[in-house]
Each structure stands twice: as structure tokens, then as C-alpha cells.
Design an enzyme around this catalytic site. Structure first.
Site, mmCIF file in Angstrom:
data_model
loop_
_atom_site.group_PDB
_atom_site.id
_atom_site.type_symbol
_atom_site.label_atom_id
_atom_site.label_comp_id
_atom_site.label_asym_id
_atom_site.label_seq_id
_atom_site.Cartn_x
_atom_site.Cartn_y
_atom_site.Cartn_z
ATOM 1 C CE1 TYR A 81 -12.338 18.049 -19.445
ATOM 2 C CE2 TYR A 81 -14.057 16.839 -20.599
ATOM 3 C CZ TYR A 81 -13.615 17.991 -19.961
ATOM 4 O OH TYR A 81 -14.462 19.062 -19.848
ATOM 5 C CG ASP A 113 -15.563 9.482 -17.034
ATOM 6 O OD1 ASP A 113 -16.658 9.280 -17.611
ATOM 7 O OD2 ASP A 113 -15.008 10.594 -17.003
ATOM 8 C CE LYS A 148 -18.352 13.462 -24.618
ATOM 9 N NZ LYS A 148 -17.211 13.342 -23.746
HETATM 10 C C1 LIG Z 1 -16.997 14.251 -22.460
HETATM 11 C C2 LIG Z 1 -16.489 13.608 -21.234
HETATM 12 C C3 LIG Z 1 -16.846 14.063 -19.954
HETATM 13 C C4 LIG Z 1 -17.642 15.314 -19.744
HETATM 14 O O1 LIG Z 1 -18.911 15.226 -20.259
HETATM 15 P P1 LIG Z 1 -19.726 16.592 -20.586
HETATM 16 O O2 LIG Z 1 -21.076 16.112 -20.962
HETATM 17 O O3 LIG Z 1 -18.967 17.259 -21.676
HETATM 18 O O4 LIG Z 1 -19.725 17.387 -19.326
HETATM 19 C C5 LIG Z 1 -16.449 13.328 -18.858
HETATM 20 N N1 LIG Z 1 -15.717 12.215 -19.000
HETATM 21 C C6 LIG Z 1 -15.344 11.749 -20.205
HETATM 22 C C7 LIG Z 1 -14.576 10.488 -20.292
HETATM 23 C C8 LIG Z 1 -15.690 12.448 -21.355
HETATM 24 O O5 LIG Z 1 -15.254 12.022 -22.549
#
Ligand SMILES: *Cc1c(COP(=O)(O)O)cnc(C)c1O
Length: 422
Positions: free
Chosen positions: A141, A236, A264
């Protein structure tokens, strides 16, 4: 007033009653819990109950809820003005800190969420390479931009939709999807379309189809394949960053991406995202370069103060060994209890992250994760909730042990899991 009271009221004025779909409990059933406060590892609910939290706001709360030093600096900063839409010294200090902790990043740009960080990374990769297409992995994701909603993980898996309505085919046509841990699939795509591919994006440790680690050589293989094709490699690290050490996972594992996205943890509970990389690439961003990116609240002092204090505490206190020890105790305990009870379960764990997968064999990609018994997960979730433990309300997620959890809390969790009938 109870959670169900507030959920009914919210449903009348917020679609599904939630501001992010996975909070709706669709995959586990029942009424979502309304939280009223949190301190350390413990949260209070609108039902008047107390829960030990193993979700940690999906990852940011690696120091637990409302850590004193973080709250103090947030308050102090807010009192001096919430936003200026102009520069503050905090931004420079925070960028220096991030680049110092992650030496592979010469420069960093702050945004307001992980989604935005990835959106910027992809635009930057396209602008830098003058290519259009992207390779991503099934079940990873990367936020909810159009082209990243192809075979995306977590919330989208929970909802039973592999993609989203409202995403144009021209956006999805730009994205190739490979199974996670399948290097050959990536090599095959690159062999055929390499000249068109701007970037390969991956969660180096996948966290949005449950916890799945890269197999030996997978990340290095991606690094080599991307390099040979003139394609950028994007890690990511919105979950991974600062999770296993006070740096990126790319730095720790020795495979260095061209761009890293963060979120995060680096906001310490307030909204932040970041994208970082080498100077040569980052200087393509406006105002130096032709790739446009902007944000009214980007780098706002309150969020930056929260993130900066969080990273400083992680650097100085390094709770990582403790989290690994607690994580192992948890995973081993879950595994042993499951074996004794004859449950089909495999508990993945790394550092403070763990996912009990409801099947016997290890899980290495999305197909494996989807083969798990989601009904058993739902029963497990509600059993643990009834016993006072909040875990992510979906089987496609990672549970988080923070630096503030105790051995006693892990053992209490295991004790409650012991009473789970399957
Ligand atoms: C949570 C997440 C996102 C998106 O971050 P948001 O702050 O919710 O927009 C993107 N990449 C990864 C790997 C994530 O776990």
C-alpha cells in the site's frame, strides 16, 4: 455515551461513520471502538473501558500515547503560532536531523501525509527519468493516489476491492504489478518495458498485507535490476522508517534506494510525510527544478516539533532492542499457544511488529496472505478486544509493540490469547 451511540451519530454525517475505511470494522464485524484518551500503551474508550493498545494509530506511536516530552514541545510550539506559511528554523533543524539519521538522503522535502510523500516521489521519478510507468507490488500500500490504487493492500483488501472506483484507466495503465518477493517478475517487466519505467516502488518490509519480510536477495535484486534499467528505486518506508532503528530500513539493510518516503513515526502522531534522496534527484523539485510540489501546511511547526522530538527520543533512547525482545516473546508465545491448541496459525514478527496469520505456513506474498482464514482472525480480534487488548481490526495489518509496552503487558496478552477457542 457509548461507542455505538457515537457511531450512529457519526454515520449520519460521515460516510460509513469513519474518516478512513479500515476503522469501520468491516472485516471483523461489530461496532468500532471510540477512543477518548491514551497514555503510554493504554487507551480509554467512550464505553468506559480500558484497553492495552497494540495498534498505536497504525504505527506512529512508537513511543506510546501522549509521551510527556512530545506533548510539551507540541504545546510550547503551538502557543507560538500554529502555522505561518513561511519558513521556520524548526524545518531546517528537522531536515538536518532526518538527513543525518539517514545518510542516503542528502535532501528532504516535507509534506503532510504518506500518501503525499509517495505522490511526490513518483512525480519526481517521472520528471527525473522522463519516463511514465511504475512497477509496484501486489498487496503493498502506498497511499490512495489514483495510480497507487492498483492491487493495493490493507484497507482495500479489507473492503474486498483490489482497486477503487473513480480511478481512470489511464492512471492504472501506467502501473505494472508484480507479486511481492518475485524478482523474476520484475526482471521480466523491465526486460520488456525498461525504457518506459520511471520507478520501482516497494515497501522493503511489507506491512499492508500483514507483516511480510523480503526474501534473501530480493531487495538487492531490485536495486540491481532498477540500476541496469536506468529506473529509480523507491523504498516506501512510511511504516518501516525509524521502526527497527533510528534510521531507514534501507540504511540498515545496506540496499540503498534512490528515493525514500517517510511518514507515520516521523510525525510522532501529527500529520507529516517526507520524501528524501540524493541531491541530484531532489534538486529536480520546484523551485530549483521543473517538478512541481507544494503545500500550505507543509513543514508546519507543530507537526515538525512533534516529529523532531520523537526522532530525537528514538535516537537517544533507542528502544529497539527492547521492542525486538518483546516482539519475539509475543510471537513465540502466540505460536506456542496456537500449536498447543492445534490452531492453523503462523505468527510473523520483526522488531515490535507482528501479524498472526491464520494459516500454518509462512506468508511470503499477497496470495498467501489472502489464503489465511479471515473469519478466524475476526474471532481472534473480538476475543482479544473483550479481554482488553486492541489490535488492528483487519487480518491484513501489522500489530505494533511500542517502546513503552512492558513484558507484563505481553504476558497478559498471551494469557488472554490462551483462552481463545479458535
Ligand atoms: C500508511 C502508509 C501510506 C500512506 O500514509 P498516509 O499518511 O496514511 O497517507 C503509504 N505507504 C505506506 C507503506 C503506508 O503504510
Amino acid at each position: 455515551m457509548s461507542s455505538s451511540h457515537w457511531f450512529e451519530r457519526a454515520k449520519a454525517v460521515i460516510p460509513g461513520g469513519v474518516n478512513s475505511p479500515v476503522r469501520a470494522f468491516n472485516s471483523v464485524g461489530g461496532t468500532p471502538v471510540y477512543f477518548s484518551s491514551g497514555k503510554g500503551a493504554i487507551v480509554q474508550t467512550e464505553d468506559g473501558t480500558e484497553l492495552i493498545d497494540f495498534c498505536g494509530s497504525w504505527g506512529p506511536l512508537i513511543l506510546g500515547h501522549a509521551r510527556d516530552e512530545v506533548i510539551e514541545t507540541v504545546k510550547k510550539t503551538a502557543e507560538q503560532g500554529m502555522t505561518f506559511g513561511a519558513n521556520t528554523r524548526l524545518e531546517a533543524e528537522f531536515a538536518e536531523l532526518l538527513c543525518h539519521q539517514i545518510p542516503e538522503m542528502d535532501m528532504v522535502r516535507l509534506v503532510n501525509s504518506g500518501t503525499e510523500a509517495v505522490m511526490t516521489a513518483i512525480r519526481l521519478a517521472r520528471g527525473y527519468t522522463h519516463r511514465r510507468k511504475i512497477i509496484k507490488f501486489e498487496g503493498c500500500y502506498h497511499g490512495h493516489t489514483d495510480y497507487m490504487l492498483v492491487a493495493a493492500g490493507s484497507g482495500l483488501l479489507t473492503g474486498g476491492i483490489s482497486s477503487s472506483a473513480g480511478v481512470s484507466e489511464s492512471a492504472t495503465a501506467e502501473v505494472f504489478v508484480a507479486p511481492y518477493n518475485d524478482l523474476e517478475a520484475v526482471q521480466a517487466i523491465l526486460a520488456k518495458h525498461g525504457d518506459d519505467i520511471a520507478a520501482v516502488i516497494v515497501e522493503p518490509i511489507a506491512g499492508n498485507m500483514g507483516l511480510i519480510e523480503p526474501t534473501d536477495g530480493f531487495l538487492q535484486g531490485l536495486r540491481d535490476a532498477a540500476h541496469n534499467a536506468g529506473t529509480l528505486l523507491i523504498f516506501d518506508e512510511v511504516i518501516n522508517g525509524f521502526r527497527l532503528g533510528p534510521t531507514s530500513y534501507g540504511h540498515m539493510c545496506g540496499v540503498h534506494p534512490d528515493l525514500t518516503t517517510l511518514g507515520k513515526i516521523i510525525g510522532g502522531g501529527l500529520p507529516i510525510g517526507a520524501i528524501g534522496g540524493t541531491k541530484a534527484i531532489m534538486e529536480h523539485l520546484a523551485p530549483l527544478g521543473p517538478v512541481y510540489q507544494a503545500g500550505t501546511l507543509s513543514g508546519n511547526p507543530v507537526a515538525v516539533a512533534s516529529g523532531k522530538k520523537t526522532i530525537e527520543l528514538l535516537r537517544d533512547e533507542a528502544p529497539y532492542l527492547k521492542m525486538e525482545i518483546l516482539g519475539r516473546r509475543m510471537a513465540k508465545g502466540i505460536q506456542q499457544i496456537a500449536a498447543k491448541k492445534g490452531l492453523d496459525l503462523h505468527c510473523a514478527q520483526r522488531g515490535g511488529m507482528f501479524t498472526p496469520f491464520f494459516r500454518k505456513q509462512a506468508v511470503t506474498n499477497l496470495e498467501d496472505s489472502k489464503a489465511c482464514d479471515q473469519k478466524a482472525h475476526a474471532r481472534y480480534f473480538h476475543h482479544m478486544l473483550q479481554h482488553g487488548f486492541y489490535t488492528p481490526p483487519s487480518g491484513f495489518e501489522v500489530a505494533f509493540i511500542s517502546g513503552i509496552h512492558t513484558t507484563h503487558q505481553i504476558d497478559a496478552f498471551l494469557e488472554a490469547f490462551h483462552q481463545f477457542e479458535g
